[in-house]
Design a protein around this motif. Structure first.
Motif, PDB file in Angstrom:
ATOM      1  N   ILE A   1       0.829  -1.201   0.000  1.00 37.40           N
ATOM      2  CA  ILE A   1       0.000   0.000   0.000  1.00 37.40           C
ATOM      3  C   ILE A   1       0.862   1.248   0.000  1.00 37.40           C
ATOM      4  O   ILE A   1       0.611   2.200  -0.741  1.00 37.40           O
TER       5      ILE A   1
ATOM      6  N   SER B   1      -6.577   1.379   5.605  1.00 37.06           N
ATOM      7  CA  SER B   1      -5.149   1.044   5.472  1.00 37.06           C
ATOM      8  C   SER B   1      -4.382   2.183   4.815  1.00 37.06           C
ATOM      9  O   SER B   1      -3.269   2.521   5.228  1.00 37.06           O
ATOM     10  N   MET B   2      -4.977   2.785   3.787  1.00 39.46           N
ATOM     11  CA  MET B   2      -4.306   3.891   3.116  1.00 39.46           C
ATOM     12  C   MET B   2      -4.183   5.098   4.044  1.00 39.46           C
ATOM     13  O   MET B   2      -3.131   5.755   4.089  1.00 39.46           O
TER      14      MET B   2
ATOM     15  N   VAL C   1      -6.992  -0.405  -2.815  1.00 35.86           N
ATOM     16  CA  VAL C   1      -6.609  -0.683  -1.422  1.00 35.86           C
ATOM     17  C   VAL C   1      -7.770  -0.231  -0.530  1.00 35.86           C
ATOM     18  O   VAL C   1      -8.671   0.485  -0.972  1.00 35.86           O
TER      19      VAL C   1
END
Length: 231
Positions: free
Chosen positions: A157, A196-197, A192
């Motif tokens: 990521i 998380s990003m 993604v």
């Protein structure tokens, strides 16, 4: 064609190099469809009959695809002066392959693809310029699609994110720039998850690599971003 739209056409990539006085003649020859859309309104649904090449005269649209499971994937955000649907139109498709939604109040123009492929019955001088512009647009779109595939091939990521930020830095020619999409759209574009990003963005900020506020990003350590993108 209304005079106000003729002014908008002057800023479109498809009509670059065509004299303002020729734009009225062009619309008389091509008979394009021009429609207004409100924010959030769907301009084109997937599988709708293909109207032709689209041009954003005003506003901004998003192009998205939804798979059989109902998962939405953002393909592109198209701004004023840009075109869409040209690949499908010249591939001979009869239906739109994706959904087009207005991100704000928009004015869109649709030009039938046969107007580009056939001989101009009026032998208009601007016809050659129009075809050259379309070839350039298709080539640039092919390069962007290749770029999208590259993002899909990147595993991490953080690597995807840094690669994207470097691309925006190159496009804007500045270490400080405005992202062309919000965080949810960017996560969708990079394939993604948004949490998380967002976590990776927060870590990069805590490490002094970058800073951001809403859609504004400033790269503080470009070399660190390059190193991460290439790792």
């Amino acid at each position: 064609m209304e005079t106000e739209y003729l002014r908008d056409m002057q800023g479109a990539a498809l009509f670059r190099g065509i004299a303002p006085e020729d734009l009225q003649a062009l619309t008389d020859c091509f008979c394009p469809l021009v429609k207004r859309y409100q924010k959030g309104e769907i301009a084109v649904n997937v599988a709708d009959p293909l109207r032709g090449v689209g041009i954003v005269l005003r506003g901004e649209i998003e192009i998205a695809h939804e798979n059989a499971a109902g998962s939405k994937s953002l393909l592109a955000v198209i701004g004023q002066g840009q075109t869409f649907g040209e690949v499908a139109a010249f591939a001979g498709q009869n239906n739109w392959p994706a959904t087009v939604t207005a991100r704000c109040d928009c004015v869109l123009m649709f030009v039938p693809p046969e107007r580009f492929l056939g001989n101009c019955p009026r032998a208009c001088g601007f016809h050659k310029t129009l075809i050259q512009n379309m070839l350039r647009i298709l080539s640039e779109k092919a390069l962007r699609l290749n770029r999208k595939v590259e993002y899909l091939e990147i595993k991490g990521i953080r690597q995807k994110l840094c690669t994207y930020l470097l691309e925006q830095r190159r496009i804007n020619r500045s270490d400080t720039f405005i992202l062309p999409m919000n965080k949810s759209e960017l996560a969708d574009y990079l394939s993604v998850s948004r949490p998380s990003m967002s976590r990776e963005l927060g870590l990069l900020r805590d490490q002094g690599v970058l800073d951001f506020y809403l859609s504004s990003v400033r790269l503080l350590d470009v070399e660190a971003v390059k190193k991460t993108a290439s790792s």
